[in-house]
Design an enzyme around this catalytic site. Structure first.
Site, PDB file in Angstrom:
ATOM      1  CG  HIS A   1      -0.283   0.085   2.536  1.00  0.00           C
ATOM      2  ND1 HIS A   1      -0.154  -1.002   3.366  1.00  0.00           N
ATOM      3  CD2 HIS A   1       0.310   1.127   3.178  1.00  0.00           C
ATOM      4  CE1 HIS A   1       0.490  -0.644   4.460  1.00  0.00           C
ATOM      5  NE2 HIS A   1       0.786   0.640   4.377  1.00  0.00           N
TER       6      HIS A   1
HETATM    7  P1  TYD Z   1      -2.223  -3.239   7.457  1.00  0.00           P
HETATM    8  O1  TYD Z   1      -1.894  -1.797   7.283  1.00  0.00           O
HETATM    9  O2  TYD Z   1      -3.008  -3.926   6.401  1.00  0.00           O
HETATM   10  O3  TYD Z   1      -0.866  -4.050   7.684  1.00  0.00           O
HETATM   11  P2  TYD Z   1       0.418  -4.169   6.731  1.00  0.00           P
HETATM   12  O4  TYD Z   1       0.390  -3.027   5.796  1.00  0.00           O
HETATM   13  O5  TYD Z   1       1.558  -4.123   7.702  1.00  0.00           O
HETATM   14  O6  TYD Z   1       0.376  -5.476   6.032  1.00  0.00           O
HETATM   15  O7  TYD Z   1      -2.943  -3.404   8.852  1.00  0.00           O
HETATM   16  C1  TYD Z   1      -3.491  -4.610   9.314  1.00  0.00           C
HETATM   17  C2  TYD Z   1      -4.734  -4.299  10.117  1.00  0.00           C
HETATM   18  O8  TYD Z   1      -4.417  -3.507  11.274  1.00  0.00           O
HETATM   19  C3  TYD Z   1      -5.752  -3.516   9.319  1.00  0.00           C
HETATM   20  O9  TYD Z   1      -7.050  -4.001   9.655  1.00  0.00           O
HETATM   21  C4  TYD Z   1      -5.600  -2.093   9.818  1.00  0.00           C
HETATM   22  C5  TYD Z   1      -5.149  -2.278  11.256  1.00  0.00           C
HETATM   23  N1  TYD Z   1      -4.274  -1.211  11.752  1.00  0.00           N
HETATM   24  C6  TYD Z   1      -4.697  -0.402  12.795  1.00  0.00           C
HETATM   25  O10 TYD Z   1      -5.822  -0.518  13.302  1.00  0.00           O
HETATM   26  N2  TYD Z   1      -3.852   0.555  13.269  1.00  0.00           N
HETATM   27  C7  TYD Z   1      -2.622   0.743  12.743  1.00  0.00           C
HETATM   28  O11 TYD Z   1      -1.862   1.641  13.211  1.00  0.00           O
HETATM   29  C8  TYD Z   1      -2.194  -0.089  11.650  1.00  0.00           C
HETATM   30  C9  TYD Z   1      -0.828   0.096  11.030  1.00  0.00           C
HETATM   31  C10 TYD Z   1      -3.046  -1.056  11.187  1.00  0.00           C
END
Ligand code: TYD
Length: 137
Positions: A50
């Site tokens: 992302h």
């Molecule tokens: P995500 O950003 O998809 O993880 P990555 O990019 O590391 O693979 O986040 C995973 C889940 O956690 C998603 O449901 C969003 C949530 N999240 C939060 O609630 N707070 C945060 O600070 C972050 C980074 C993610």
């Protein structure tokens, strides 16, 4: 200009071990609103995929290592985060992927904004279109 913008943290280590201090607007170039960390990531799992509209981050593997890929829509570059003294700055509108997590990897991320799902760009095609419209880079 390279996409890989590293910040070297001083280790205040001595014979007892290492100590690294992170301070906003000193060795972290923004006011820190959020800190999160990834642990127990399986070695065959890749994360990220992302970009953000408006978020600055610094990522550091405080333990273990992982391979970080950054992409501005025109260039892709990668770097191993493999030291608690090596921070990677990730600016806005940069696509990021994390691969090859070691079993002991703890990836700490400092962020300039609170979590906001609306700030995410999770589709690579949308990301490329946005960059093209914004006059890449
Ligand atoms: P995500 O950003 O998809 O993880 P990555 O990019 O590391 O693979 O986040 C995973 C889940 O956690 C998603 O449901 C969003 C949530 N999240 C939060 O609630 N707070 C945060 O600070 C972050 C980074 C993610």
């Amino acid at each position: 200009m390279s996409l890989i913008n590293l910040v070297e943290f001083n280790s205040l280590g001595d014979e007892r071990g290492q100590l690294v201090a992170l301070e906003e607007l000193r060795n972290i170039p923004f006011a820190i609103k959020r800190v999160y960390y990834l642990v127990d990531t399986k070695s065959d799992v890749a994360r990220g995929f992302h970009a953000h509209h408006d978020l600055e981050q610094v990522a550091v593997c405080v333990s273990g290592k992982c391979r970080m890929i950054l992409d501005d829509g025109q260039h892709r570059e990668e770097v191993w985060l493999d030291s608690p003294c090596k921070g990677l700055r990730i600016g806005k509108l940069i696509w990021r992927e994390m691969h090859d997590f070691s079993a002991d990897c703890v990836l700490l991320v400092l962020a300039s904004e609170y979590y906001q799902e609306a700030d995410y760009i999770r589709d690579y095609g949308d990301f490329l279109r946005l960059k093209a419209n914004a006059g890449n880079p």
